[in-house]
Design a protein around this motif. Sequence first.
Motif, PDB file in Angstrom:
ATOM      1  N   HIS A 154       0.838  -1.222   0.007  1.00 13.21           N
ATOM      2  CA  HIS A 154      -0.009  -0.046  -0.028  1.00 13.21           C
ATOM      3  C   HIS A 154       0.760   1.153   0.139  1.00 13.21           C
ATOM      4  O   HIS A 154       0.537   2.341  -0.666  1.00 13.21           O
ATOM      5  CB  HIS A 154      -0.861   0.068   1.265  1.00 13.21           C
ATOM      6  N   TRP A 155       1.993   1.196   0.566  1.00 13.79           N
ATOM      7  CA  TRP A 155       2.852   2.324   0.724  1.00 13.79           C
ATOM      8  C   TRP A 155       3.731   2.663  -0.602  1.00 13.79           C
ATOM      9  O   TRP A 155       4.128   3.948  -0.796  1.00 13.79           O
ATOM     10  CB  TRP A 155       3.884   2.144   1.792  1.00 13.79           C
ATOM     11  N   ILE A 156       3.360   1.908  -1.776  1.00 16.63           N
ATOM     12  CA  ILE A 156       3.905   2.350  -2.957  1.00 16.63           C
ATOM     13  C   ILE A 156       3.189   3.323  -3.608  1.00 16.63           C
ATOM     14  O   ILE A 156       3.438   4.238  -4.576  1.00 16.63           O
ATOM     15  CB  ILE A 156       4.228   1.225  -3.933  1.00 16.63           C
ATOM     16  N   PHE A 157       1.906   3.518  -3.154  1.00 13.16           N
ATOM     17  CA  PHE A 157       0.971   4.584  -3.511  1.00 13.16           C
ATOM     18  C   PHE A 157       0.896   5.711  -2.491  1.00 13.16           C
ATOM     19  O   PHE A 157       0.791   6.787  -2.710  1.00 13.16           O
ATOM     20  CB  PHE A 157      -0.436   4.156  -3.745  1.00 13.16           C
ATOM     21  N   LEU A 158       0.940   5.537  -1.188  1.00 17.53           N
ATOM     22  CA  LEU A 158       0.779   6.447   0.087  1.00 17.53           C
ATOM     23  C   LEU A 158       2.123   7.227  -0.091  1.00 17.53           C
ATOM     24  O   LEU A 158       1.954   8.507   0.431  1.00 17.53           O
ATOM     25  CB  LEU A 158       0.700   5.555   1.239  1.00 17.53           C
ATOM     26  N   ILE A 159       3.371   6.924  -0.497  1.00 16.59           N
ATOM     27  CA  ILE A 159       4.361   7.561  -0.487  1.00 16.59           C
ATOM     28  C   ILE A 159       4.028   8.899  -1.345  1.00 16.59           C
ATOM     29  O   ILE A 159       4.692  10.007  -1.434  1.00 16.59           O
ATOM     30  CB  ILE A 159       5.647   6.824  -1.013  1.00 16.59           C
ATOM     31  N   ASN A 160       3.121   8.830  -2.302  1.00 15.75           N
ATOM     32  CA  ASN A 160       3.004  10.133  -3.309  1.00 15.75           C
ATOM     33  C   ASN A 160       2.163  11.362  -2.522  1.00 15.75           C
ATOM     34  O   ASN A 160       2.312  12.322  -2.962  1.00 15.75           O
ATOM     35  CB  ASN A 160       2.251   9.531  -4.433  1.00 15.75           C
TER      36      ASN A 160
END
Length: 460
Positions: A154-160
């Motif tokens: 999920h954090w590959i998207f939340l990092i944005n």
Amino acid sequence: MLWIVAAGFFMQTLDTTIVNTALPSMAHSLGRKPLDLQPVVVAYTLTMAMLTPASGWLADRFGTRRVYFCAILIFVLGSLFCAGAQTLPELVAARVVQGVGGSMLLPIGRLAVLRNVSSGQYIAALAFVSVAGQVGPIFGPVLGGWLVQHVSWHWIFLINVPVGVVGLLAVRRYLPGGDSNGAPPFDWVGCGLLSLCMVAFSLALDAPLQASHAGWSAGLAAVSVAAALLYIPHARRSRAPLFRLALFREPNFSVGLAGNLVCRIGSGAVPFLLPLLMQLQLGYSPFHAGLMLLPAALAGALSKRWIVPLVARFGYDNFLLVNTALVGASIASFGAMSPGWPLALSIAQLALFGATNSMQFAAMNSVTLKGLSLEDAGSGNSLFSMVQMLSASLAVTSAGALLTTFERGLGSESTEILHAFQATFVCMGLITAASAWIFMQFAPHEARPAEGRLAAHKEV
């Protein structure tokens, strides 16, 4: 302003590559097979291809700062939706939202630089922004692998989200307003026809290659061809068509578009296939698989300095003939990878692919665009960007279809699946190598291009 544009470009390029190493983990979390997540990659790139032509008109109609702000906001919201997705359809829909925002980040950013930087500093400004485009693909697979392995996918998207929030505040504070003006009418019919053409063709390739689905694929292919043919009379009648037919009177532009599309289908499949091969068949962790893509990215960045002297010495024709064959051979060589394959040899293969592929992009870009008139330069560049993004979508679609077909034909055992990967890499390499014949159709042109003109068209 340059930092704002660079940050937007970084987010766009990062999300093009960061997902690839996370696909097996995402599939496991959603209870699907890794290849079932192919639409997650395709939805993002195909959406960007469809909407990129409208970005310039939106900036003229509503103002550069307003549209750029909305692009970042939509991209951040799409990222949040991706992180919160519970099913594959939800994730694909969220990637479409993310692609809507991503489609405007780079074109509007370039337009902001063009309108606010003096002509003498424009090339230097774009060079600064281009660094973000080089850093994104380098760190995307590594960062994606690390986040998946140590936190969650999920954090590959939340990092944005934090990057996007800072970008929104910076746009409000630092990006020049740029008043909206009387933009000419936008060719919504032409954009719709070309979008239908791209979507139908992509879905036709994505349909499983079985007898029961042959009619479905043929029907979609027919719709794609019909939409493309209908655009021709529409463009002749329209006062302001999306892309003037006069663009294609420049022979090198037409040949270059076709060559780019075919060549990039093979090379664009590598970032999708390699992480799957390494994690599913070679026993690599997500982080290790991401690290293994670093040699290709670094070699690509270092080789950019070689392209100008090589083309200046041998000419576009000879360079593209040899280099295209090298790119195709390097892609096919990945089919030799298997458990126990020497690490040093893998790194050499990846470095060769990264270096030749980077030079290939620079040469293809330059020879395709350099013959356009000033009147057609903007429209031609927009169409060229559209084809680049379409090729990225078709690359994943074609690779997934071939891999599925070979897997069904060979069997579901681990050894047979490895052979399916190997056969797919060979096919994708042959597709890229076949584009050399297209490049041989270039009309006679300068054998020794000016360095500045070539460097201006390097892909970032």
